[in-house]
Design a protein around this motif. Structure first.
Motif, short mmCIF file in Angstrom:
data_model
loop_
_atom_site.label_atom_id
_atom_site.label_comp_id
_atom_site.label_asym_id
_atom_site.label_seq_id
_atom_site.Cartn_x
_atom_site.Cartn_y
_atom_site.Cartn_z
N TRP A 180 -2.64 49.15 -16.68
CA TRP A 180 -2.68 48.65 -18.18
C TRP A 180 -2.37 48.33 -19.02
CZ3 TRP A 180 -6.25 44.90 -18.43
CH2 TRP A 180 -7.49 44.38 -19.68
N ASN A 204 1.05 40.87 -18.89
CA ASN A 204 -0.21 39.90 -19.01
C ASN A 204 -0.55 40.08 -20.19
OD1 ASN A 204 -1.75 37.93 -17.75
ND2 ASN A 204 -3.11 39.90 -16.85
N LYS A 229 -4.69 40.10 -21.25
CA LYS A 229 -5.57 41.32 -21.95
C LYS A 229 -5.72 41.21 -23.30
CE LYS A 229 -2.68 44.16 -18.79
NZ LYS A 229 -1.71 45.08 -18.58
N PHE A 273 -9.04 42.88 -25.88
CA PHE A 273 -8.89 44.39 -25.85
C PHE A 273 -8.53 45.19 -27.02
CE2 PHE A 273 -6.99 48.58 -25.46
CZ PHE A 273 -8.08 49.04 -24.43
N ILE A 276 -3.75 44.53 -27.38
CA ILE A 276 -2.96 45.57 -26.20
C ILE A 276 -1.32 45.38 -26.26
CG2 ILE A 276 -2.81 43.29 -24.97
CD1 ILE A 276 -3.13 46.20 -23.34
#
Length: 169
Positions: free
Chosen positions: A26, A31, A35, A38, A58
Motif C-alpha cells: 500500500w 497508483n 489510493k 486514504f 497517500i
C-alpha cells in the motif's frame, strides 16, 4: 467464571515491528490516483507538551522497506518541527477493516528538491505497531477525503514528486 458474551467483544490484536506485506504494498508509492482518500493521522508532542495532529494523504507516505516509513510534511507544520527535534510520533489509520497505530522514531532527511518546494522529509523506523479488529464489526474507513476536481491533477503530480523525493532518501 467469565461471561461467554464478553468473548464476542474482545479485540483481536496483531502486533508488529515490520509492515505486513499488504501495507508494505500500500505504501509503495504506486497508483496514487487509485489510493486517494486514504488518510493517516500523525500525532506528535508539541513544544508546549500538548499533542498535535497532522493529516497525511497517500502521496506523503512511502515505505522503502518493511521496517521504515518516509514522510513528506510541510516544513512549517508543527509536526515537522516536532519530528525534527527528535520527538517520537504515532501514525494511526484504518486499513483492511482494522485500526492501525504505529509508533515511529524519525529523523530528518536531506532533499534539496523537497526543501525547495517547502517540504521537510523524514525517515522513520517502526518502533512498534498494532492492528485491532473486533469480531462483531468491520471498520470501513477512518478519516477520508476527496480531492477537489479543480486541483486533483496538480495534487497527484505534487504527490508523485514527493514520493520520488522520499524514494531517493
Amino acid at each position: 467464571m467469565s461471561d461467554p458474551g464478553l468473548d464476542n467483544h474482545r479485540a483481536d490484536r496483531l502486533q508488529f515491528e515490520a509492515w505486513p506485506p499488504d501495507l508494505l504494498a500500500w505504501f509503495d508509492g504506486s497508483n496514487l490516483a487509485g489510493k486517494t482518500g486514504f488518510t493517516a493521522s500523525l500525532v506528535t508532542r508539541q513544544t508546549d507538551g500538548r499533542l498535535g495532529t497532522s493529516l497525511l494523504g497517500i502521496g506523503e507516505l512511502y515505505a522503502p522497506d518493511a521496517r521504515t516509513l518516509r514522510l513528506a510534511l510541510w516544513r512549517g507544520a508543527r509536526s515537522a518541527r516536532s519530528l525534527a527535534s527528535g520527538t517520537p510520533a504515532a501514525l494511526t489509520f484504518v486499513f483492511d477493516g482494522a485500526f492501525f497505530q504505529v509508533q515511529l522514531d524519525a529523523a530528518q532527511m536531506a532533499s534539496r528538491e523537497a526543501e525547495a518546494a517547502g517540504l521537510a522529509c523524514f525517515e522513520a523506523a517502526i518502533a512498534a505497531g498494532e492492528a485491532q479488529r473486533v469480531p462483531y464489526a468491520r471498520l470501513e474507513s477512518g478519516i477520508v477525503f476527496t480531492l477537489d476536481e479543480s486541483g486533483r491533477e496538480a495534487t497527484l503530480r505534487r504527490w508523485a514528486e514527493q514520493v520520488e523525493w522520499l524514494r531517493q532518501g
